[in-house]
Design a protein around this motif. Structure first.
Motif, PDB file in Angstrom:
ATOM      1  N   ALA A   1       4.839  10.386   5.300  1.00 44.21           N
ATOM      2  CA  ALA A   1       5.220   9.431   4.263  1.00 44.21           C
ATOM      3  C   ALA A   1       4.378   9.646   3.009  1.00 44.21           C
ATOM      4  O   ALA A   1       4.885   9.629   1.885  1.00 44.21           O
ATOM      5  N   LEU A   2       3.063   9.882   3.215  1.00 45.19           N
ATOM      6  CA  LEU A   2       2.170  10.133   2.086  1.00 45.19           C
ATOM      7  C   LEU A   2       2.650  11.351   1.307  1.00 45.19           C
ATOM      8  O   LEU A   2       2.757  11.331   0.071  1.00 45.19           O
ATOM      9  N   PHE A   3       2.991  12.408   2.054  1.00 43.95           N
ATOM     10  CA  PHE A   3       3.452  13.636   1.423  1.00 43.95           C
ATOM     11  C   PHE A   3       4.727  13.390   0.621  1.00 43.95           C
ATOM     12  O   PHE A   3       4.864  13.832  -0.524  1.00 43.95           O
ATOM     13  N   LEU A   4       5.697  12.641   1.212  1.00 46.57           N
ATOM     14  CA  LEU A   4       6.977  12.434   0.531  1.00 46.57           C
ATOM     15  C   LEU A   4       6.791  11.633  -0.752  1.00 46.57           C
ATOM     16  O   LEU A   4       7.399  11.941  -1.781  1.00 46.57           O
ATOM     17  N   LEU A   5       5.921  10.604  -0.692  1.00 42.85           N
ATOM     18  CA  LEU A   5       5.738   9.789  -1.893  1.00 42.85           C
ATOM     19  C   LEU A   5       5.023  10.591  -2.978  1.00 42.85           C
ATOM     20  O   LEU A   5       5.358  10.474  -4.161  1.00 42.85           O
ATOM     21  N   LEU A   6       4.052  11.440  -2.574  1.00 43.08           N
ATOM     22  CA  LEU A   6       3.398  12.302  -3.562  1.00 43.08           C
ATOM     23  C   LEU A   6       4.416  13.278  -4.161  1.00 43.08           C
ATOM     24  O   LEU A   6       4.402  13.562  -5.361  1.00 43.08           O
ATOM     25  N   LEU A   7       5.318  13.761  -3.287  1.00 47.59           N
ATOM     26  CA  LEU A   7       6.365  14.667  -3.757  1.00 47.59           C
ATOM     27  C   LEU A   7       7.230  13.988  -4.812  1.00 47.59           C
ATOM     28  O   LEU A   7       7.568  14.580  -5.853  1.00 47.59           O
ATOM     29  N   GLN A   8       7.555  12.711  -4.553  1.00 44.46           N
ATOM     30  CA  GLN A   8       8.368  11.981  -5.526  1.00 44.46           C
ATOM     31  C   GLN A   8       7.627  11.853  -6.852  1.00 44.46           C
ATOM     32  O   GLN A   8       8.204  11.985  -7.924  1.00 44.46           O
ATOM     33  N   LEU A   9       6.299  11.612  -6.763  1.00 39.18           N
ATOM     34  CA  LEU A   9       5.467  11.513  -7.961  1.00 39.18           C
ATOM     35  C   LEU A   9       5.531  12.820  -8.745  1.00 39.18           C
ATOM     36  O   LEU A   9       5.669  12.817  -9.975  1.00 39.18           O
ATOM     37  N   VAL A  10       5.459  13.949  -8.029  1.00 38.37           N
ATOM     38  CA  VAL A  10       5.497  15.251  -8.699  1.00 38.37           C
ATOM     39  C   VAL A  10       6.880  15.473  -9.328  1.00 38.37           C
ATOM     40  O   VAL A  10       6.998  15.907 -10.461  1.00 38.37           O
ATOM     41  N   PHE A  11       7.928  15.114  -8.561  1.00 37.31           N
ATOM     42  CA  PHE A  11       9.298  15.300  -9.047  1.00 37.31           C
ATOM     43  C   PHE A  11       9.520  14.630 -10.388  1.00 37.31           C
ATOM     44  O   PHE A  11      10.175  15.169 -11.271  1.00 37.31           O
ATOM     45  N   VAL A  12       8.956  13.400 -10.516  1.00 35.51           N
ATOM     46  CA  VAL A  12       9.222  12.632 -11.731  1.00 35.51           C
ATOM     47  C   VAL A  12       8.665  13.348 -12.956  1.00 35.51           C
ATOM     48  O   VAL A  12       9.245  13.297 -14.034  1.00 35.51           O
ATOM     49  N   PHE A  13       7.538  14.061 -12.757  1.00 32.08           N
ATOM     50  CA  PHE A  13       6.913  14.691 -13.915  1.00 32.08           C
ATOM     51  C   PHE A  13       7.411  16.106 -14.181  1.00 32.08           C
ATOM     52  O   PHE A  13       6.948  16.751 -15.103  1.00 32.08           O
ATOM     53  N   LEU A  14       8.356  16.573 -13.364  1.00 31.17           N
ATOM     54  CA  LEU A  14       8.920  17.895 -13.641  1.00 31.17           C
ATOM     55  C   LEU A  14       9.682  17.848 -14.956  1.00 31.17           C
ATOM     56  O   LEU A  14      10.240  16.830 -15.323  1.00 31.17           O
ATOM     57  N   PRO A  15       9.717  18.965 -15.688  1.00 30.02           N
ATOM     58  CA  PRO A  15      10.455  18.969 -16.944  1.00 30.02           C
ATOM     59  C   PRO A  15      11.950  18.722 -16.732  1.00 30.02           C
ATOM     60  O   PRO A  15      12.508  19.032 -15.685  1.00 30.02           O
ATOM     61  N   ARG A  16      12.559  18.157 -17.749  1.00 29.46           N
ATOM     62  CA  ARG A  16      13.951  17.738 -17.655  1.00 29.46           C
ATOM     63  C   ARG A  16      14.895  18.903 -17.329  1.00 29.46           C
ATOM     64  O   ARG A  16      15.846  18.760 -16.567  1.00 29.46           O
ATOM     65  N   SER A  17      14.582  20.102 -17.884  1.00 31.94           N
ATOM     66  CA  SER A  17      15.491  21.229 -17.682  1.00 31.94           C
ATOM     67  C   SER A  17      15.552  21.601 -16.197  1.00 31.94           C
ATOM     68  O   SER A  17      16.613  21.912 -15.663  1.00 31.94           O
ATOM     69  N   LEU A  18      14.392  21.497 -15.517  1.00 33.31           N
ATOM     70  CA  LEU A  18      14.352  21.810 -14.094  1.00 33.31           C
ATOM     71  C   LEU A  18      15.202  20.817 -13.305  1.00 33.31           C
ATOM     72  O   LEU A  18      15.898  21.169 -12.363  1.00 33.31           O
ATOM     73  N   MET A  33      13.887   7.334 -14.268  1.00 35.72           N
ATOM     74  CA  MET A  33      12.616   8.037 -14.058  1.00 35.72           C
ATOM     75  C   MET A  33      11.458   7.050 -13.966  1.00 35.72           C
ATOM     76  O   MET A  33      10.594   7.171 -13.099  1.00 35.72           O
ATOM     77  N   VAL A  34      11.450   6.068 -14.900  1.00 30.87           N
ATOM     78  CA  VAL A  34      10.377   5.074 -14.885  1.00 30.87           C
ATOM     79  C   VAL A  34      10.384   4.331 -13.563  1.00 30.87           C
ATOM     80  O   VAL A  34       9.337   4.111 -12.941  1.00 30.87           O
ATOM     81  N   MET A  35      11.595   3.971 -13.087  1.00 31.02           N
ATOM     82  CA  MET A  35      11.669   3.227 -11.831  1.00 31.02           C
ATOM     83  C   MET A  35      11.212   4.095 -10.662  1.00 31.02           C
ATOM     84  O   MET A  35      10.487   3.632  -9.782  1.00 31.02           O
ATOM     85  N   LEU A  36      11.631   5.376 -10.642  1.00 28.62           N
ATOM     86  CA  LEU A  36      11.216   6.263  -9.547  1.00 28.62           C
ATOM     87  C   LEU A  36       9.703   6.414  -9.542  1.00 28.62           C
ATOM     88  O   LEU A  36       9.072   6.442  -8.483  1.00 28.62           O
ATOM     89  N   LEU A  37       9.111   6.484 -10.750  1.00 26.00           N
ATOM     90  CA  LEU A  37       7.652   6.596 -10.850  1.00 26.00           C
ATOM     91  C   LEU A  37       6.980   5.348 -10.287  1.00 26.00           C
ATOM     92  O   LEU A  37       6.046   5.448  -9.479  1.00 26.00           O
ATOM     93  N   SER A  38       7.492   4.161 -10.678  1.00 29.85           N
ATOM     94  CA  SER A  38       6.859   2.932 -10.156  1.00 29.85           C
ATOM     95  C   SER A  38       7.016   2.843  -8.652  1.00 29.85           C
ATOM     96  O   SER A  38       6.093   2.411  -7.954  1.00 29.85           O
ATOM     97  N   ILE A  39       8.195   3.252  -8.133  1.00 34.23           N
ATOM     98  CA  ILE A  39       8.404   3.192  -6.685  1.00 34.23           C
ATOM     99  C   ILE A  39       7.391   4.078  -5.976  1.00 34.23           C
ATOM    100  O   ILE A  39       6.767   3.675  -4.985  1.00 34.23           O
ATOM    101  N   ALA A  40       7.174   5.301  -6.523  1.00 34.99           N
ATOM    102  CA  ALA A  40       6.238   6.220  -5.879  1.00 34.99           C
ATOM    103  C   ALA A  40       4.832   5.635  -5.892  1.00 34.99           C
ATOM    104  O   ALA A  40       4.134   5.658  -4.874  1.00 34.99           O
ATOM    105  N   ILE A  41       4.407   5.088  -7.055  1.00 37.53           N
ATOM    106  CA  ILE A  41       3.030   4.580  -7.154  1.00 37.53           C
ATOM    107  C   ILE A  41       2.831   3.408  -6.213  1.00 37.53           C
ATOM    108  O   ILE A  41       1.893   3.378  -5.407  1.00 37.53           O
ATOM    109  N   VAL A  42       3.725   2.403  -6.291  1.00 36.14           N
ATOM    110  CA  VAL A  42       3.543   1.205  -5.467  1.00 36.14           C
ATOM    111  C   VAL A  42       3.685   1.547  -3.988  1.00 36.14           C
ATOM    112  O   VAL A  42       2.947   1.027  -3.139  1.00 36.14           O
ATOM    113  N   GLY A  43       4.608   2.468  -3.668  1.00 37.42           N
ATOM    114  CA  GLY A  43       4.766   2.882  -2.285  1.00 37.42           C
ATOM    115  C   GLY A  43       3.487   3.498  -1.739  1.00 37.42           C
ATOM    116  O   GLY A  43       3.065   3.203  -0.615  1.00 37.42           O
ATOM    117  N   LEU A  44       2.853   4.369  -2.548  1.00 38.05           N
ATOM    118  CA  LEU A  44       1.603   4.992  -2.123  1.00 38.05           C
ATOM    119  C   LEU A  44       0.521   3.947  -1.882  1.00 38.05           C
ATOM    120  O   LEU A  44      -0.192   3.996  -0.873  1.00 38.05           O
TER     121      LEU A  44
END
Lengths: 106, 475
Positions: free
Chosen positions: B32-49, B71-82
């Motif tokens: 679960a820790l890994f998946l939420l960190l992954l989501q955090l990384v995903f959010v900051f990937l450049p838009r073209s990717l 994106m903002v919501m996905l970021l908050s979900i990842a942070i609060v989830g972690l």
């Protein structure tokens, strides 16, 4: 929407409002947790029928059908969790009345 | 890509429930820790990717948005989830229970990730029910009477809310003929005489969302559920669940241009103002730490709705920024309350005092959180409230702007009251051997405090690049 269909939809809306009011009445009037769950079911049935009727009058019946089938599944899952809570309350207090749930105030 | 965020979490829930159970129970937390960190990384990937990956893995039947709001919501979900996951690791001692919590947290994340990316009203409802079903079980985690009471109240009001929302869906379907966001946007932008059916449909849907986000007078369930839930669940509930299941949809409807009629805007303003006032006044009365934070949460949601009522671009930007800030700050304060409870075993604020001397990290981060949420510069809470006030003023709603400023004094007063009771002053009797809470409580609170300081000081840099573009609707 032509005139006849519109009138039919109006009648249907009237019937569904009655069903909805019956559900709300059941929830507010009873002290029994199981009956509250049944009242919820009646309310959900009313809106399910509303979606079917809405799909019929706008010639969107395929969309309405797929929505309603999904809705029924979701509703059963949620009801299961609710029934689980009621069972938990019964195992803890030996009572399925709302009186068991009046600790927290303010 | 966003579909991946749902599929990964779903796959994780399925895999950790397969045999060999003993092995998967050990790795569930780390997965679960890994998946939420992954989501955090995903959010900051450049838009073209994002766009590139999205064409790889999306299907035409299940379209999704990846605009900045999602994106903002996905970021908050990842942070609060972690944060909730780390606190759960410290709070829940038994391995079995931690495993159950992780499963429910992952289910909850599926629902929330889905909710913030879907493009039609009914799918929104579907994911909302996934979140709700997971959250009911999480609230009754400790199986005591208060937990059942909180969960059942939440259950009943949610059932009424979903009935209203579905009635709204039905009426919208009968007049607009479709449920996708695009169709709604076109209908409300191009129809000269918006039919009564569509307006009532939107109103009913909004009423459901009002219950879900705990606006006054539909707030009855919220303090009970927050107070009765175990500490990590309270963090999750206050930080993100009510925001993504109620307020996010309101913001989305506003950005679609569905809230055009003046009467709807007045409704939002009136409900927002009442919520701010009554939530803050009720918070002043509370003796229980978590219940006080719950009422404070109600009051802050009022600010978000008030900002939506302005109906301008700046208003939406303020609402979204405040929603993000609230996710950070309220999780921070709930982590502090969890840290205090883990050492003292009580939440009664009358039985506390002077804990800052013994718990320096908890005390310091909680001061930062309290000052930030009451709108003291240079923290991020100040900027979001400033944006809200400016948006209201520019929209010509001068009384509401003045009200928002005055009401933030109320926020300051109950936050300072909490600080004085719990952390400041002389250490009370019987807590001489009180120690700082564990590392898993300190780490999230320090990170969250750093985020709010960083956002506050760096605000001039993000206002043009991140804040304003968020409110512009593009997909």
């Amino acid at each position: 929407m032509n005139g006849d269909l519109n009138q039919l939809f109006g009648l249907f809306l009237l019937f569904l409002s009655l069903l909805l009011i019956a559900g709300v009445y059941l929830i507010t009037a009873t002290r029994n947790l199981i009956r509250i769950l049944i009242g919820m079911e009646i309310m959900t049935k009313a809106v399910t029928l509303l979606i079917i009727a809405a799909g019929y009058v706008t010639a969107n019946i395929a969309l309405a059908q797929s929505i309603v089938i999904t809705l029924i599944i979701v509703e059963v899952v949620v009801l299961l969790v609710g029934a689980g809570i009621v069972v938990g309350v019964f195992m803890l207090t030996g009572d399925i009345s709302v009186k068991a749930l009046k600790n927290m105030r303010g | 890509m966003t579909l991946l965020l749902i599929i990964f979490f779903l796959a994780a829930v399925l895999i950790i429930n397969l045999p060999p159970k003993a092995f998967f129970k050990k790795i569930a937390f780390w997965l679960a820790l890994f998946l939420l960190l992954l989501q955090l990384v995903f959010v900051f990937l450049p838009r073209s990717l994002w766009t590139g990956l999205n064409t790889l893995c999306s299907s035409n039947n299940f379209s999704m948005v990846q605009d900045s709001l999602s994106m903002v919501m996905l970021l908050s979900i990842a942070i609060v989830g972690l944060v909730a996951l780390l606190v759960a690791k410290a709070h829940i001692k038994s391995e079995n229970k931690l495993f159950n919590f992780v499963c429910l947290l992952l289910l909850c994340c599926i629902g929330m990730n889905g909710m913030v990316v879907v493009t039609d009203l009914f799918t929104l409802y579907l994911f909302l029910e996934i979140v709700a079903a997971a959250v009911y079980i999480m609230i009754v985690f400790e199986k005591n009477q208060n937990a059942y009471e909180g969960a059942f109240k939440y259950f009943i009001l949610s059932a009424i809310a979903t009935t209203l929302m579905l009635a709204g869906v039905g009426l919208t379907l009968s007049t607009v003929g479709a449920l996708s966001f695009t169709a709604l946007q076109i209908y409300f932008a191009n129809t000269a005489q918006i039919s009564a059916g569509a307006t009532i449909g939107v109103l009913l849907f909004m009423a459901g969302l009002f219950i879900k986000s705990g606006l006054v007078p539909f707030h009855g369930w919220l303090p009970d559920a927050y107070q009765a839930a175990p500490n990590p669940v309270s963090i999750l509930l206050a930080g993100i669940v009510t925001k993504s299941s109620g307020v996010y949809a309101l913001v989305r409807l506003g950005m679609l241009g569905v809230l055009v009629p003046e009467s709807l805007k007045t409704l939002l303003l009136a409900f927002g103002a009442a919520t701010i006032l009554i939530g803050a006044l009720a918070a002043l009365w509370q003796k229980d730490f978590k219940r006080m934070l719950a009422y404070s949460s109600i009051s802050q949601v009022g600010y978000i709705v008030l900002s939506l009522g302005a109906g301008t671009l700046l208003g939406y930007a303020g609402a979204i920024f405040h929603m993000f800030n609230h996710a950070i700050l309220k999780s921070l304060l709930f982590v502090n309350s969890a840290a205090v409870e883990s050492r003292t075993g009580t939440r009664d604020m009358d039985a506390m005092g002077g804990f800052a001397a013994k718990m320096p990290w908890t005390g310091a981060t909680s001061v930062i959180g309290a000052l930030s949420i009451s709108g003291i510069p240079p923290f991020s809470g100040f900027w979001s409230k400033l944006v809200i006030v400016i948006a209201l003023w520019k929209a010509g709603l001068h009384y509401y702007a003045a009200f928002a400023i005055l009401a933030s004094l109320l926020t300051l007063s109950y936050m300072l009251y909490m600080q004085r009771k719990v952390f400041f002053g002389k250490l009370i009797e019987g807590y001489d051997d009180l120690r700082e809470a564990g590392f898993l409580y300190i780490l999230p609170s320090v990170i969250l405090a750093l985020i709010t300081i960083g956002l506050g000081i760096g605000f001039p840099f993000i206002v043009g690049t991140m804040l304003m573009p968020v409110a512009i609707f593009n997909w």
